[in-house]
Design a protein around this motif. Sequence first.
Motif, mmCIF file in Angstrom:
data_model
loop_
_atom_site.group_PDB
_atom_site.id
_atom_site.type_symbol
_atom_site.label_atom_id
_atom_site.label_comp_id
_atom_site.label_asym_id
_atom_site.label_seq_id
_atom_site.Cartn_x
_atom_site.Cartn_y
_atom_site.Cartn_z
ATOM 1 N N LEU A 270 36.299 47.659 -30.457
ATOM 2 C CA LEU A 270 36.903 47.939 -29.313
ATOM 3 C C LEU A 270 37.143 47.344 -28.113
ATOM 4 O O LEU A 270 37.484 47.497 -27.259
ATOM 5 N N ALA A 271 36.465 45.922 -27.846
ATOM 6 C CA ALA A 271 35.392 45.194 -26.318
ATOM 7 C C ALA A 271 34.872 44.655 -27.111
ATOM 8 O O ALA A 271 34.764 43.736 -28.448
ATOM 9 N N PRO A 272 35.500 42.905 -26.510
ATOM 10 C CA PRO A 272 34.822 41.586 -26.247
ATOM 11 C C PRO A 272 32.734 41.914 -26.200
ATOM 12 O O PRO A 272 32.600 41.435 -25.100
ATOM 13 N N ALA A 273 32.337 42.942 -26.549
ATOM 14 C CA ALA A 273 31.082 43.117 -26.755
ATOM 15 C C ALA A 273 30.014 43.477 -27.868
ATOM 16 O O ALA A 273 30.634 43.114 -29.323
ATOM 17 N N ILE A 274 28.862 42.959 -27.668
ATOM 18 C CA ILE A 274 28.606 42.781 -29.104
ATOM 19 C C ILE A 274 27.109 44.136 -28.857
ATOM 20 O O ILE A 274 26.420 43.643 -27.886
ATOM 21 N N LEU B 34 26.214 36.762 -15.478
ATOM 22 C CA LEU B 34 26.104 35.769 -15.237
ATOM 23 C C LEU B 34 28.056 36.022 -14.550
ATOM 24 O O LEU B 34 28.307 35.890 -15.495
ATOM 25 N N VAL B 35 28.344 35.309 -13.528
ATOM 26 C CA VAL B 35 30.019 35.090 -13.314
ATOM 27 C C VAL B 35 29.935 33.598 -13.380
ATOM 28 O O VAL B 35 29.058 33.210 -12.548
ATOM 29 N N ASN B 36 30.574 33.514 -14.250
ATOM 30 C CA ASN B 36 30.945 31.748 -14.514
ATOM 31 C C ASN B 36 32.314 31.817 -13.540
ATOM 32 O O ASN B 36 33.346 31.908 -13.816
ATOM 33 N N HIS B 37 32.780 31.436 -12.211
ATOM 34 C CA HIS B 37 33.839 30.817 -11.447
ATOM 35 C C HIS B 37 34.591 30.130 -11.873
ATOM 36 O O HIS B 37 35.550 30.392 -12.227
ATOM 37 N N GLU B 38 33.876 29.007 -12.386
ATOM 38 C CA GLU B 38 34.655 27.993 -12.781
ATOM 39 C C GLU B 38 35.420 27.843 -14.115
ATOM 40 O O GLU B 38 36.897 27.735 -14.099
ATOM 41 N N GLU B 39 35.020 29.174 -15.400
ATOM 42 C CA GLU B 39 36.295 29.572 -16.263
ATOM 43 C C GLU B 39 36.591 30.579 -16.471
ATOM 44 O O GLU B 39 37.412 31.200 -17.187
ATOM 45 N N GLY B 40 36.377 31.269 -15.297
ATOM 46 C CA GLY B 40 36.937 32.726 -14.439
ATOM 47 C C GLY B 40 36.691 33.365 -15.456
ATOM 48 O O GLY B 40 37.390 34.808 -15.926
ATOM 49 N N TYR B 41 34.701 34.087 -15.955
ATOM 50 C CA TYR B 41 34.683 35.129 -16.436
ATOM 51 C C TYR B 41 33.176 35.812 -16.277
ATOM 52 O O TYR B 41 32.539 34.597 -15.833
ATOM 53 N N ARG B 42 33.095 36.879 -16.436
ATOM 54 C CA ARG B 42 31.923 37.293 -16.145
ATOM 55 C C ARG B 42 31.129 37.627 -17.552
ATOM 56 O O ARG B 42 31.522 38.323 -18.878
ATOM 57 N N VAL B 43 29.325 38.016 -17.807
ATOM 58 C CA VAL B 43 28.532 38.726 -19.009
ATOM 59 C C VAL B 43 27.703 39.457 -18.995
ATOM 60 O O VAL B 43 26.887 38.683 -17.787
ATOM 61 N N ASP B 44 28.279 40.428 -19.261
ATOM 62 C CA ASP B 44 26.996 41.257 -18.831
ATOM 63 C C ASP B 44 25.739 42.087 -19.879
ATOM 64 O O ASP B 44 26.255 41.646 -21.488
ATOM 65 N N LEU B 45 24.702 41.674 -19.578
ATOM 66 C CA LEU B 45 23.670 42.344 -20.550
ATOM 67 C C LEU B 45 23.079 43.673 -20.013
ATOM 68 O O LEU B 45 22.912 43.840 -18.483
ATOM 69 N N ARG C 54 22.830 45.405 -24.762
ATOM 70 C CA ARG C 54 24.133 45.034 -24.882
ATOM 71 C C ARG C 54 24.803 43.852 -24.350
ATOM 72 O O ARG C 54 24.594 43.887 -22.994
ATOM 73 N N ILE C 55 25.886 43.425 -24.912
ATOM 74 C CA ILE C 55 26.120 42.019 -24.052
ATOM 75 C C ILE C 55 27.382 41.870 -24.113
ATOM 76 O O ILE C 55 28.071 42.132 -25.557
ATOM 77 N N GLU C 56 28.243 42.044 -22.712
ATOM 78 C CA GLU C 56 29.643 41.814 -22.899
ATOM 79 C C GLU C 56 30.381 40.711 -21.945
ATOM 80 O O GLU C 56 30.294 41.162 -21.105
ATOM 81 N N ALA C 57 31.627 40.895 -22.370
ATOM 82 C CA ALA C 57 32.185 39.937 -22.032
ATOM 83 C C ALA C 57 34.010 40.177 -20.831
ATOM 84 O O ALA C 57 34.790 41.636 -21.646
ATOM 85 N N SER C 58 33.703 40.040 -19.643
ATOM 86 C CA SER C 58 35.417 40.540 -19.158
ATOM 87 C C SER C 58 35.578 39.153 -18.033
ATOM 88 O O SER C 58 34.706 38.750 -18.002
ATOM 89 N N ALA C 59 37.310 39.105 -18.362
ATOM 90 C CA ALA C 59 37.940 38.257 -17.323
ATOM 91 C C ALA C 59 37.536 38.865 -15.398
ATOM 92 O O ALA C 59 37.403 40.045 -15.091
ATOM 93 N N LEU C 60 37.984 37.504 -14.430
ATOM 94 C CA LEU C 60 37.294 38.053 -13.694
ATOM 95 C C LEU C 60 38.473 38.196 -12.209
ATOM 96 O O LEU C 60 40.019 38.137 -13.736
#
Length: 338
Positions: free
Chosen positions: A141-145, A246-257, A332-338
């Motif tokens: 249900l999500a961009p997550a592992i 880790l928030v990647n401002h250049e590519e506009g996403y964050r990845v949560d651990l 868990r590793i999960e990604a989301s848009a900024l």
Amino acid sequence: MNAGDDYRGLAWAHGALTVQRLGAMLAPVTFILEDGRQISPMHIAPWSNEPQAQALPGILRKLRGEWPCVPFGYSVPADGWPEDWARAMGPPESGEEIHGHSSNHEWTWRPSSRGSLSLTLTYPEGSPVEHVERTVRPDPLAPAIDIVLKIVVRRACRLPIGLHPVFRLPFETGAATLQFGGFDEGRTYPHDVEPGAALFARNKTFFELTAVPSRNGKAVDASRLPLAAATEELLQIEGTDGAAALVNHEEGYRVDLSWQKEHFPSLLLWYSNRGRKAAPWSERHLAIGIEPICSPFGLGPATALADNPIAQSGIATALEFSPEKSFVTRYRIEASAL
């Protein structure tokens, strides 16, 4: 097992992933964000497809992404270390491998339920560890592992363990930010991680990641990545809430651990910022390791089991394992848009 089985992949509505048998390492990973963009946050070492990489130790050969380390760390010489650390540092154990047997050998695929990948690795007869198991399952249900690690031991023992997620960084200095909630205390490495590539002052404590003591007496903002300096460094963070981003401002996403902090009381930050000159690193390795651990700076089992300064402060640097009950941890590793 044919070479084609060295990698297995999964695709789901929110992305695709690959796991390799060597080290059971997870990468590449592509997440499809809620706005439809595709991002690949996990790091892959630049030498991983070079022919000469075949001569490297197992852990380095195809270094990538995320994997478990049982036991975590490796022994280093005690020369030049502060006395309280040097007293706790022992020689390498017989057969010691960098970040454990699990990081350096090819795992075996296990039968797994639909929508997941599972592997196992049996340890040498003399090890207190009987085997380890790892299951990687995308969240449908999500961009997550979601990942599960199981450790089965032959006899009661204490071991340092850790998880080793390594994330890709943008090229531009300061274009990404490390974020986590409050923490109790941070520690700089008590020696040089890499000779000639030091940045942080030795053996200091700090309370804000934005103000870490440096060798030149000034404070460095260690939350903004990549760092400006070519450096190879470690910081150990105590008392986090079991989550980091880790928030990647250049590519506009964050990845949560996120992880179980009762199993991993410390967080090791590995700044691999073009600081290692020798091959295969060759001043081109740029990544951040965000590593939940029960270990003293990854200094190997002998130091982890001794009365080292971190253990003296009341923070566990090794976990108790029993053959009566398997150890299981989830993260868990999960990604989301900024």
